[in-house]
Design an enzyme around this catalytic site. Structure first.
Site, PDB file in Angstrom:
ATOM      1  N   ASP A  56     -14.567 -13.943 -12.273  1.00  0.00           N
ATOM      2  CA  ASP A  56     -15.671 -13.577 -13.167  1.00  0.00           C
ATOM      3  C   ASP A  56     -16.728 -12.770 -12.422  1.00  0.00           C
ATOM      4  OD1 ASP A  56     -15.408 -14.992 -15.960  1.00  0.00           O
ATOM      5  OD2 ASP A  56     -14.692 -16.419 -14.475  1.00  0.00           O
TER       6      ASP A  56
ATOM      7  N   GLU B 268     -15.421 -12.526 -21.101  1.00  0.00           N
ATOM      8  CA  GLU B 268     -14.222 -11.947 -21.697  1.00  0.00           C
ATOM      9  C   GLU B 268     -14.275 -10.452 -21.421  1.00  0.00           C
ATOM     10  OE1 GLU B 268     -11.689 -13.691 -22.973  1.00  0.00           O
ATOM     11  OE2 GLU B 268     -12.886 -15.442 -22.432  1.00  0.00           O
TER      12      GLU B 268
ATOM     13  N   ASP C 220     -14.923 -21.265 -23.988  1.00  0.00           N
ATOM     14  CA  ASP C 220     -14.417 -21.546 -22.642  1.00  0.00           C
ATOM     15  C   ASP C 220     -15.547 -22.094 -21.757  1.00  0.00           C
ATOM     16  OD1 ASP C 220     -11.852 -20.793 -23.243  1.00  0.00           O
ATOM     17  OD2 ASP C 220     -11.910 -18.895 -22.155  1.00  0.00           O
TER      18      ASP C 220
ATOM     19  N   HIS D  89     -10.027 -18.718 -25.118  1.00  0.00           N
ATOM     20  CA  HIS D  89     -10.301 -17.320 -24.792  1.00  0.00           C
ATOM     21  C   HIS D  89     -11.510 -16.771 -25.535  1.00  0.00           C
ATOM     22  CE1 HIS D  89      -6.566 -17.670 -22.723  1.00  0.00           C
ATOM     23  NE2 HIS D  89      -5.873 -17.796 -23.843  1.00  0.00           N
TER      24      HIS D  89
ATOM     25  N   ASP E 258     -18.352 -17.526 -18.377  1.00  0.00           N
ATOM     26  CA  ASP E 258     -16.935 -17.181 -18.440  1.00  0.00           C
ATOM     27  C   ASP E 258     -16.794 -15.907 -19.273  1.00  0.00           C
ATOM     28  OD1 ASP E 258     -14.125 -18.431 -17.746  1.00  0.00           O
ATOM     29  OD2 ASP E 258     -13.954 -17.624 -19.765  1.00  0.00           O
TER      30      ASP E 258
END
Length: 339
Positions: A224, A126, A288, A283, A124
């Site tokens: 993603d 960022e 996550d 986040h 996941d």
């Protein structure tokens, strides 16, 4: 990255206990029995693909009984089988139905555990962002986490996390810092994406993924891989890595398995419906990913065969049919630079 995903246009059961006495439905309901005395009955001689086999009628009758159970009755029956009792009513029904079905079908043809992935790599990302996510803004990956889920033990076995220095927008917005908890100092000291990707590949190789052990990538949604990784590879002038060309979109898997609409497949909602709370900092890419892995574990326990359902082809997002034979991702290799 939940905020960016939401603010965009939409583009193995545990061993059963000793057989208890058969349990009937409450008074006034059609009589039905769900116990290990049923699931451990005589083997059927029909072909495993023969749906005229009486075993399928037994499963259908039992499913009807389960549909008429109250939430307390469902939890009581799940507890008898030492299964997880948390979750909303529809989740509990699905869990009990799949447990019963799997036990019955194993009598016909035992499941070959070697045919499934040994590991699932949950990712996941960022990425850089601005408030409102203006369409012209170019997102760059600033955190690359992986959570390694062992599908045999149903446990998180290892994790990887590295931050990434952005190139196009090297200065993070205040919104991005507040949302992700990633500070300017962290990204300033980080490696650029090609070096981080090389570190990811080396980490995966050390764990013999794609060589000794089969594996698949898993994400929370399509973006993603289809957006963040795809754009980042173009920014960094490298080709898209082959190991990430196919993945499990857990939102699709969750919606299809538990029969819920797309608007109920947000990370926090999936956790809530399964009777779990979010652990960690929302986040944070690693946190996550850990929470997504918890959902994957619960789905595997409930009898869902998580399998690849999306892929990248010629730079485009494609759906993978559930009828395609299950195949693990290739051994990770560093992609070549673009000309």
């Amino acid at each position: 990255m939940e905020e960016q995903k939401e603010n965009r246009p939409q583009a193995a059961p545990k061993e059963a206990p000793a057989p208890p006495a058969p349990t009937a439905c409450p008074p006034g309901r059609q009589q039905c029995r769900i116990s290990d005395q049923e699931t451990n009955g005589k083997n059927s001689t029909a072909s495993s693909n023969d749906f005229s086999d009486p075993i399928y009628k037994e499963i259908a009758i039992t499913n009807g009984c389960i549909n008429r159970m109250t939430r307390d009755e469902l939890r009581s029956k799940l507890a008898e089988f030492k299964l997880e009792t948390r979750g909303v009513k529809d989740v509990l029904k699905k869990r009990l139905k799949n447990y019963y079905k799997k036990q019955k079908l194993m009598q016909k043809e035992p499941i070959n555990g070697d045919s499934y992935y040994d590991y699932i790599c949950v990712v996941d990302f960022e990425a850089t962002c601005e408030e409102g996510n203006p369409p012209e803004f170019i997102h760059e990956i600033i955190e690359f986490p992986i959570v390694l889920l062992n599908t045999h033990t149903l446990e998180i076995e290892d994790t990887f996390q590295q931050y990434v220095k952005p190139e196009i927008n090297p200065k993070l917005s205040n919104f991005c810092i507040s949302l992700t908890g990633i500070t300017q100092d962290i990204v300033d000291k980080a490696d650029t994406f090609p070096q981080v990707l090389q570190n990811v590949i080396e980490w995966m190789r050390q764990r013999e993924l794609g060589t000794k052990y089969s594996y698949s990538m898993l994400t929370d949604g399509s973006w993603d891989m289809s957006k963040f990784l795809n754009i980042q590879c173009r920014i960094s002038r490298i080709k898209y890595p082959s190991f990430a060309k196919k993945w499990i979109n857990i939102r699709k898997s969750y919606g299809n398995f538990y029969k819920v609409p797309r608007n109920q497949t947000k990370l926090t909602i999936m956790l809530e419906k399964l009777g779990m709370n979010y652990d960690g900092r929302p986040h944070s890419g690693l946190d996550d990913s850990k929470n997504i892995a918890r959902i994957a574990i619960r789905m595997l326990q409930d009898g869902c065969e998580l399998r690849v359902n999306e892929r990248m082809h010629a730079g485009q997002l494609m759906t993978v049919s559930s009828s395609v034979p299950l195949e693990g991702a290739p051994a990770p290799q560093m992609p070549r630079y673009r000309n």
